[in-house]
Write a protein that holds these residues in place. Structure first.
Motif, PDB file in Angstrom:
ATOM      1  N   TYR A  79      70.051  28.521 119.256  1.00 28.53           N
ATOM      2  CA  TYR A  79      68.938  29.222 118.594  1.00 28.53           C
ATOM      3  C   TYR A  79      67.670  28.378 118.657  1.00 28.53           C
ATOM      4  O   TYR A  79      66.577  28.893 118.904  1.00 28.53           O
ATOM      5  CB  TYR A  79      69.301  29.580 117.143  1.00 28.53           C
ATOM      6  N   ASN A 119      71.935  32.728 112.002  1.00 31.84           N
ATOM      7  CA  ASN A 119      72.668  33.446 110.966  1.00 31.84           C
ATOM      8  C   ASN A 119      74.169  33.477 111.262  1.00 31.84           C
ATOM      9  O   ASN A 119      75.003  33.244 110.392  1.00 31.84           O
ATOM     10  CB  ASN A 119      72.110  34.871 110.923  1.00 31.84           C
ATOM     11  N   VAL A 152      64.153  21.878 112.020  1.00 32.33           N
ATOM     12  CA  VAL A 152      62.956  22.732 111.988  1.00 32.33           C
ATOM     13  C   VAL A 152      61.728  21.893 111.633  1.00 32.33           C
ATOM     14  O   VAL A 152      60.658  22.042 112.234  1.00 32.33           O
ATOM     15  CB  VAL A 152      63.131  23.902 110.992  1.00 32.33           C
TER      16      VAL A 152
ATOM     17  N   VAL B  36      55.980  27.872 104.349  1.00 33.31           N
ATOM     18  CA  VAL B  36      57.161  28.380 103.646  1.00 33.31           C
ATOM     19  C   VAL B  36      56.776  28.765 102.215  1.00 33.31           C
ATOM     20  O   VAL B  36      57.105  29.862 101.744  1.00 33.31           O
ATOM     21  CB  VAL B  36      58.287  27.310 103.637  1.00 33.31           C
ATOM     22  N   TYR B  79      61.843  35.561 105.024  1.00 33.26           N
ATOM     23  CA  TYR B  79      61.897  35.157 106.445  1.00 33.26           C
ATOM     24  C   TYR B  79      61.809  36.378 107.350  1.00 33.26           C
ATOM     25  O   TYR B  79      61.128  36.360 108.369  1.00 33.26           O
ATOM     26  CB  TYR B  79      63.170  34.342 106.737  1.00 33.26           C
ATOM     27  N   HIS B  83      58.926  36.964 110.251  1.00 29.66           N
ATOM     28  CA  HIS B  83      59.202  37.191 111.674  1.00 29.66           C
ATOM     29  C   HIS B  83      58.796  38.600 112.114  1.00 29.66           C
ATOM     30  O   HIS B  83      58.245  38.776 113.198  1.00 29.66           O
ATOM     31  CB  HIS B  83      60.673  36.908 111.984  1.00 29.66           C
ATOM     32  N   LEU B  86      55.128  39.036 113.158  1.00 34.16           N
ATOM     33  CA  LEU B  86      54.599  38.281 114.315  1.00 34.16           C
ATOM     34  C   LEU B  86      53.966  39.206 115.368  1.00 34.16           C
ATOM     35  O   LEU B  86      54.377  40.357 115.507  1.00 34.16           O
ATOM     36  CB  LEU B  86      55.736  37.486 114.965  1.00 34.16           C
ATOM     37  N   ILE B 111      56.926  31.191 113.048  1.00 34.70           N
ATOM     38  CA  ILE B 111      58.294  31.263 113.584  1.00 34.70           C
ATOM     39  C   ILE B 111      59.164  30.208 112.877  1.00 34.70           C
ATOM     40  O   ILE B 111      60.252  30.501 112.382  1.00 34.70           O
ATOM     41  CB  ILE B 111      58.309  31.036 115.114  1.00 34.70           C
ATOM     42  N   LEU B 112      58.647  28.984 112.798  1.00 35.07           N
ATOM     43  CA  LEU B 112      59.413  27.895 112.175  1.00 35.07           C
ATOM     44  C   LEU B 112      59.575  28.092 110.673  1.00 35.07           C
ATOM     45  O   LEU B 112      60.624  27.766 110.110  1.00 35.07           O
ATOM     46  CB  LEU B 112      58.744  26.551 112.478  1.00 35.07           C
ATOM     47  N   ASP B 115      62.383  30.472 110.272  1.00 36.51           N
ATOM     48  CA  ASP B 115      63.642  29.762 110.536  1.00 36.51           C
ATOM     49  C   ASP B 115      64.026  28.892 109.336  1.00 36.51           C
ATOM     50  O   ASP B 115      65.190  28.838 108.934  1.00 36.51           O
ATOM     51  CB  ASP B 115      63.494  28.851 111.766  1.00 36.51           C
ATOM     52  N   ALA B 116      63.025  28.205 108.788  1.00 41.14           N
ATOM     53  CA  ALA B 116      63.277  27.295 107.665  1.00 41.14           C
ATOM     54  C   ALA B 116      63.774  28.069 106.446  1.00 41.14           C
ATOM     55  O   ALA B 116      64.692  27.631 105.747  1.00 41.14           O
ATOM     56  CB  ALA B 116      62.007  26.522 107.322  1.00 41.14           C
ATOM     57  N   LEU B 118      65.339  31.042 106.364  1.00 45.41           N
ATOM     58  CA  LEU B 118      66.695  31.552 106.580  1.00 45.41           C
ATOM     59  C   LEU B 118      67.701  30.429 106.371  1.00 45.41           C
ATOM     60  O   LEU B 118      68.709  30.573 105.665  1.00 45.41           O
ATOM     61  CB  LEU B 118      66.819  32.129 108.001  1.00 45.41           C
ATOM     62  N   ASN B 119      67.412  29.294 106.977  1.00 50.60           N
ATOM     63  CA  ASN B 119      68.282  28.142 106.863  1.00 50.60           C
ATOM     64  C   ASN B 119      68.395  27.669 105.415  1.00 50.60           C
ATOM     65  O   ASN B 119      69.486  27.366 104.919  1.00 50.60           O
ATOM     66  CB  ASN B 119      67.682  27.034 107.732  1.00 50.60           C
ATOM     67  N   ARG B 120      67.263  27.607 104.731  1.00 49.65           N
ATOM     68  CA  ARG B 120      67.243  27.124 103.352  1.00 49.65           C
ATOM     69  C   ARG B 120      68.103  28.003 102.445  1.00 49.65           C
ATOM     70  O   ARG B 120      68.726  27.508 101.499  1.00 49.65           O
ATOM     71  CB  ARG B 120      65.801  27.076 102.836  1.00 49.65           C
ATOM     72  N   ALA B 146      72.677  39.963 106.755  1.00 50.01           N
ATOM     73  CA  ALA B 146      71.385  39.510 107.263  1.00 50.01           C
ATOM     74  C   ALA B 146      71.346  39.400 108.781  1.00 50.01           C
ATOM     75  O   ALA B 146      70.278  39.529 109.381  1.00 50.01           O
ATOM     76  CB  ALA B 146      71.043  38.144 106.656  1.00 50.01           C
ATOM     77  N   VAL B 152      69.127  41.832 111.269  1.00 48.25           N
ATOM     78  CA  VAL B 152      68.542  41.470 112.571  1.00 48.25           C
ATOM     79  C   VAL B 152      68.832  42.572 113.595  1.00 48.25           C
ATOM     80  O   VAL B 152      67.958  42.960 114.383  1.00 48.25           O
ATOM     81  CB  VAL B 152      69.075  40.103 113.064  1.00 48.25           C
TER      82      VAL B 152
END
Lengths: 294, 294
Positions: A79, A119, A152, B36, B79, B83, B86, B111-112, B115-116, B118-120, B146, B152
């Motif tokens: 990813y 994800n 990230v 963020v 997030y 996205h 964009l 974009i980042l 990503d941050a 979603l990850n968080r 998700a 997605v």
């Protein structure tokens, strides 16, 4: 041991199972599935999953327990490449010798394929057959390494450094400790967690991971100058073209190689608490990182 | 009960804690942190976290147990907006009455930041104080909703449908069941899981979530035609401008409203297994979805 064969076997094993961890093809939105599969299967050294399997085995765990974790790590790594290659980011068209995902599909599909892979990694981790306590530990370890405390953040810093001539060595090291080092470290550490390594063993693996991550990035910088495009599978000379400050800027090519070798020596030393026979794969992988041509 | 006050209180509660779940500001790459934080705090109804808290309370759980899950859901929702907005996706410049993240920062940072976030969300879920078994269940539930089996995939389908005149009602329903319905459903269901609801209770909540998710999207389509830009906080008429097939295309404005009302009636009915007093918030939220003007 024959490292080349070891790496080939592990890579073949991972390549074989990666797609098994994708869900069924959907009735609509097939291109998302295709883009995810393309991104995952188009190639790659599979270094992170191999480190995970090796980290599990060095503490006496079984490879099968680490497999879903290894797959999740490769999904996260993939990813990050898919998003990094986007026109708004590094604008790369070639990766692993093939068109990048956005080039082969389109930008929107590449953004979503990246999102889907990140994800999916956490779905795989939460749904594998490990004990809940281990799953939670691994999700936290990998989440921290991948997100805004790790990869990230590193990518953001890398972008902010681009074109600037005042990037200090401290900043450069921060970038790569996060951008590359964090996930490499999490790979070998999460293998150790899954294999139920002791606290001391996990810390040894963390130390090892940080050092080889550092060496890995230095060699990446070196290869961008002296590498062979057909072996690396991506465009060479892109750092210089962008006026990017790299480890080569600070140390020169020979100096950078020496720094990488020193790090690898220390990484190997941190493995001394493990049995000689068991630690050999990790030792050899560390050496391979500085010797690799791709 | 006074629903307006209920929603305001819950929203204020969530708004207050959201930022507490972010990590410390980093020494480098500060703009990632800023983007963020901006994306998370720029506004929003906080519908998903409210549903999560309400889902927990209706099964007799304590709000504090559901709080990290509620925060994670809002991070994932945010997030997806970052996205979706964009240029390569919906190319929106206005969201919640403010510039979208990419417009306020830049594309790469947006974009980042997505990503941050979603990850968080997965970091927060894995590190909260719930039992490991509950955490794993919730991560799996939310991950599926998700990712490429849920939101997605829905977004990909939505893009693939854009500009096409042959989108069937079946395809349109598939799109929205995934794009909007899945995460709304996971919100109320994960609240029920955290509150240790019975299997029957969880299924009632799942049914409720699917129906209000469906109603929610229909009303979104209606508001895109007849809504007030200053209340909705985003550009109106964008579906028509893009020639997009929506529920309004199939049912007309009045017909679409009626479909949404029917779904809400069924959603309320599925709550009948809960005590009358406890189910009131979820009943009223369902009704609010069709009556809302934003």
């Amino acid at each position: 041991m024959d490292l080349k064969r070891y790496l080939e076997e592990k890579k073949a094993f991972i390549d074989k199972v990666l797609v098994d961890y994708l869900p069924e093809e959907p009735p609509f939105g097939r291109r998302l599935y295709d883009a995810v599969k393309y991104s995952l299967t188009v190639g790659g050294k599979r270094l992170r999953p191999i480190l995970c399997l090796a980290g599990c085995e060095v503490v006496g765990g079984e490879q099968k327990d680490a497999l879903p974790v290894a797959v999740a790590l490769e999904m996260i790594h993939t990813y990050s490449l898919v998003h990094d290659d986007l026109p708004a980011m590094d604008n790369d068209t070639l990766r692993r010798g093939h068109p990048t995902t956005w080039k082969n599909f389109n930008e929107a599909t590449a953004i979503l394929a990246g999102d889907a892979l990140l994800n999916r990694a956490f779905e795989v981790l939460s749904e594998c057959s490990l004990d809940s306590d281990l799953k939670v530990k691994v999700i936290s370890e990998i989440g921290r390494a991948a997100g805004m405390l790790g990869m990230v953040l590193g990518q953001q810093c890398d972008m902010e450094a681009e074109g600037r001539k005042d990037v200090s060595l401290k900043e450069l090291e921060f970038i790569h400790r996060h951008k590359t080092g964090a996930l490499i470290t999490a790979s070998v550490v999460s293998g150790g967690i899954v294999g139920r390594g002791s606290k001391e063993e996990i810390e040894a693996l963390r130390n090892y991971g940080q050092l080889i991550g550092y060496a890995f990035q230095i060699i990446d910088d070196v290869l961008d100058v002296v590498g062979d495009e057909s072996k690396i599978g991506k465009n060479v000379g892109s750092d210089i073209k962008k006026g990017k400050i790299t480890f080569v800027t600070f140390y020169g090519i020979e100096g950078a190689k020496k720094k990488a070798e020193e790090a690898v020596t220390r990484a190997v030393k941190s493995l001394e608490i493990f049995e000689e026979e068991k630690r050999e794969p990790l030792e050899r992988i560390a050496c391979f990182i500085v010797e690799r041509e791709y």
